[in-house]
Design a protein around this motif. Sequence first.
Motif, PDB file in Angstrom:
ATOM      1  N   GLN A   7       9.635   4.773  -8.436  1.00 15.79           N
ATOM      2  CA  GLN A   7       8.311   4.522  -9.037  1.00 15.79           C
ATOM      3  C   GLN A   7       7.095   5.062  -8.082  1.00 15.79           C
ATOM      4  O   GLN A   7       6.349   5.582  -8.195  1.00 15.79           O
ATOM      5  CB  GLN A   7       7.840   3.167  -9.585  1.00 15.79           C
ATOM      6  N   ILE A   8       7.460   4.399  -6.916  1.00  9.40           N
ATOM      7  CA  ILE A   8       6.384   4.501  -5.446  1.00  9.40           C
ATOM      8  C   ILE A   8       6.129   6.189  -5.411  1.00  9.40           C
ATOM      9  O   ILE A   8       5.260   6.665  -5.125  1.00  9.40           O
ATOM     10  CB  ILE A   8       6.710   3.751  -4.385  1.00  9.40           C
ATOM     11  N   ARG A   9       7.443   6.814  -5.246  1.00 11.22           N
ATOM     12  CA  ARG A   9       7.605   8.236  -4.956  1.00 11.22           C
ATOM     13  C   ARG A   9       7.013   9.013  -5.910  1.00 11.22           C
ATOM     14  O   ARG A   9       6.209  10.138  -5.720  1.00 11.22           O
ATOM     15  CB  ARG A   9       9.072   8.709  -4.284  1.00 11.22           C
ATOM     16  N   GLY A  41      13.692  -1.675   7.387  1.00 14.37           N
ATOM     17  CA  GLY A  41      12.169  -1.131   7.351  1.00 14.37           C
ATOM     18  C   GLY A  41      11.505  -1.062   6.207  1.00 14.37           C
ATOM     19  O   GLY A  41      10.511  -0.582   6.193  1.00 14.37           O
ATOM     20  N   LYS A  42      12.017  -1.682   5.068  1.00 15.53           N
ATOM     21  CA  LYS A  42      11.174  -1.692   3.923  1.00 15.53           C
ATOM     22  C   LYS A  42      10.370  -2.820   4.021  1.00 15.53           C
ATOM     23  O   LYS A  42      10.752  -3.836   4.248  1.00 15.53           O
ATOM     24  CB  LYS A  42      12.187  -1.855   2.603  1.00 15.53           C
ATOM     25  N   TRP A  53       7.516   4.956   4.629  1.00 17.93           N
ATOM     26  CA  TRP A  53       7.381   3.602   4.869  1.00 17.93           C
ATOM     27  C   TRP A  53       6.901   3.493   6.365  1.00 17.93           C
ATOM     28  O   TRP A  53       7.383   4.259   7.045  1.00 17.93           O
ATOM     29  CB  TRP A  53       8.835   2.925   4.846  1.00 17.93           C
ATOM     30  N   PRO A  54       6.043   2.500   6.566  1.00 16.10           N
ATOM     31  CA  PRO A  54       5.095   2.365   7.700  1.00 16.10           C
ATOM     32  C   PRO A  54       6.170   1.940   8.845  1.00 16.10           C
ATOM     33  O   PRO A  54       7.330   0.901   8.623  1.00 16.10           O
ATOM     34  CB  PRO A  54       4.068   1.621   7.403  1.00 16.10           C
ATOM     35  N   ASN A  92       0.893  -1.327  -0.086  1.00 20.32           N
ATOM     36  CA  ASN A  92      -0.022   0.094   0.017  1.00 20.32           C
ATOM     37  C   ASN A  92       0.925   1.179  -0.003  1.00 20.32           C
ATOM     38  O   ASN A  92       1.900   1.242   0.711  1.00 20.32           O
ATOM     39  CB  ASN A  92      -1.018  -0.032   1.267  1.00 20.32           C
ATOM     40  N   ILE A  93       0.500   2.485  -0.709  1.00 23.05           N
ATOM     41  CA  ILE A  93       1.334   3.230  -1.019  1.00 23.05           C
ATOM     42  C   ILE A  93       0.491   4.653  -0.430  1.00 23.05           C
ATOM     43  O   ILE A  93       0.860   5.815  -0.372  1.00 23.05           O
ATOM     44  CB  ILE A  93       1.758   3.899  -2.275  1.00 23.05           C
ATOM     45  N   SER A  94      -0.665   4.402   0.078  1.00 19.30           N
ATOM     46  CA  SER A  94      -1.489   5.539   0.769  1.00 19.30           C
ATOM     47  C   SER A  94      -2.402   4.791   1.665  1.00 19.30           C
ATOM     48  O   SER A  94      -2.705   3.699   1.589  1.00 19.30           O
ATOM     49  CB  SER A  94      -2.354   6.164  -0.320  1.00 19.30           C
ATOM     50  N   ASP A  95      -2.686   5.611   2.839  1.00 21.42           N
ATOM     51  CA  ASP A  95      -3.555   5.050   4.028  1.00 21.42           C
ATOM     52  C   ASP A  95      -4.851   4.753   3.403  1.00 21.42           C
ATOM     53  O   ASP A  95      -5.742   5.448   2.803  1.00 21.42           O
ATOM     54  CB  ASP A  95      -3.774   6.218   5.269  1.00 21.42           C
TER      55      ASP A  95
END
Length: 200
Positions: free
Chosen positions: A66-68, A117-118, A76-77, A45-48
């Motif tokens: 690409q994610i950014r 943390g990834k 990163w959560p 997931n890249i958004s809440d």
Amino acid sequence: MKPFSIFALALPWVAPLTDALPQDSGTPSGLSREYTMTNLTWFGNISDGGPEVSFTGPSFSSIESQIRIANPNFTWPVSNDEASIPKKDVQKLVCDPNGVWWAQIFRIKEGIEYLRGKTGQCYLGPGPRVCTRISCSYTSAIAWCNDNDTPIWIDCSLWADYAQDILDGCSVDDAAQRVRGQQFDSGNWNIIVGLDNDHC
């Protein structure tokens, strides 16, 4: 079977998985000549509250870029739930893997910090003996490899732990401050630490 998001597949920069490309070089590289390079795919997931999406690329830094682009505010959560931390299932550690040359200790430390943390799930296509580059800086690389004849899925956060084991167990504390090694998981995949002079 992990779903591919329609959102991710619609993006022009999300590359499809490709056939493994052989690493053909007459000079030392970070991988044994027995291995070939291929893409990896990240799912997460890249958004809440958003859907699970996927990105494919030749390295994890490519995927993060690409994610950014898709979500400039992405972070990163962070989880403090120990129960959610994936467990290692180490089979063996080899400190002198065939065909792997020395990397710099401090560059590998930087790579481990980058990977730590990834989160998310990472996919690597069928092998055996295919790898993808997950970290590389100043010719010092960390690679994730699949020795199965089927695709594999793992929690991406495991990468840093396996690379740390190689750093802790295989470093040579001499003037060169060097390290190389390969740690195998019981799931028939492994992490390689070594020199990579291919645009690294």
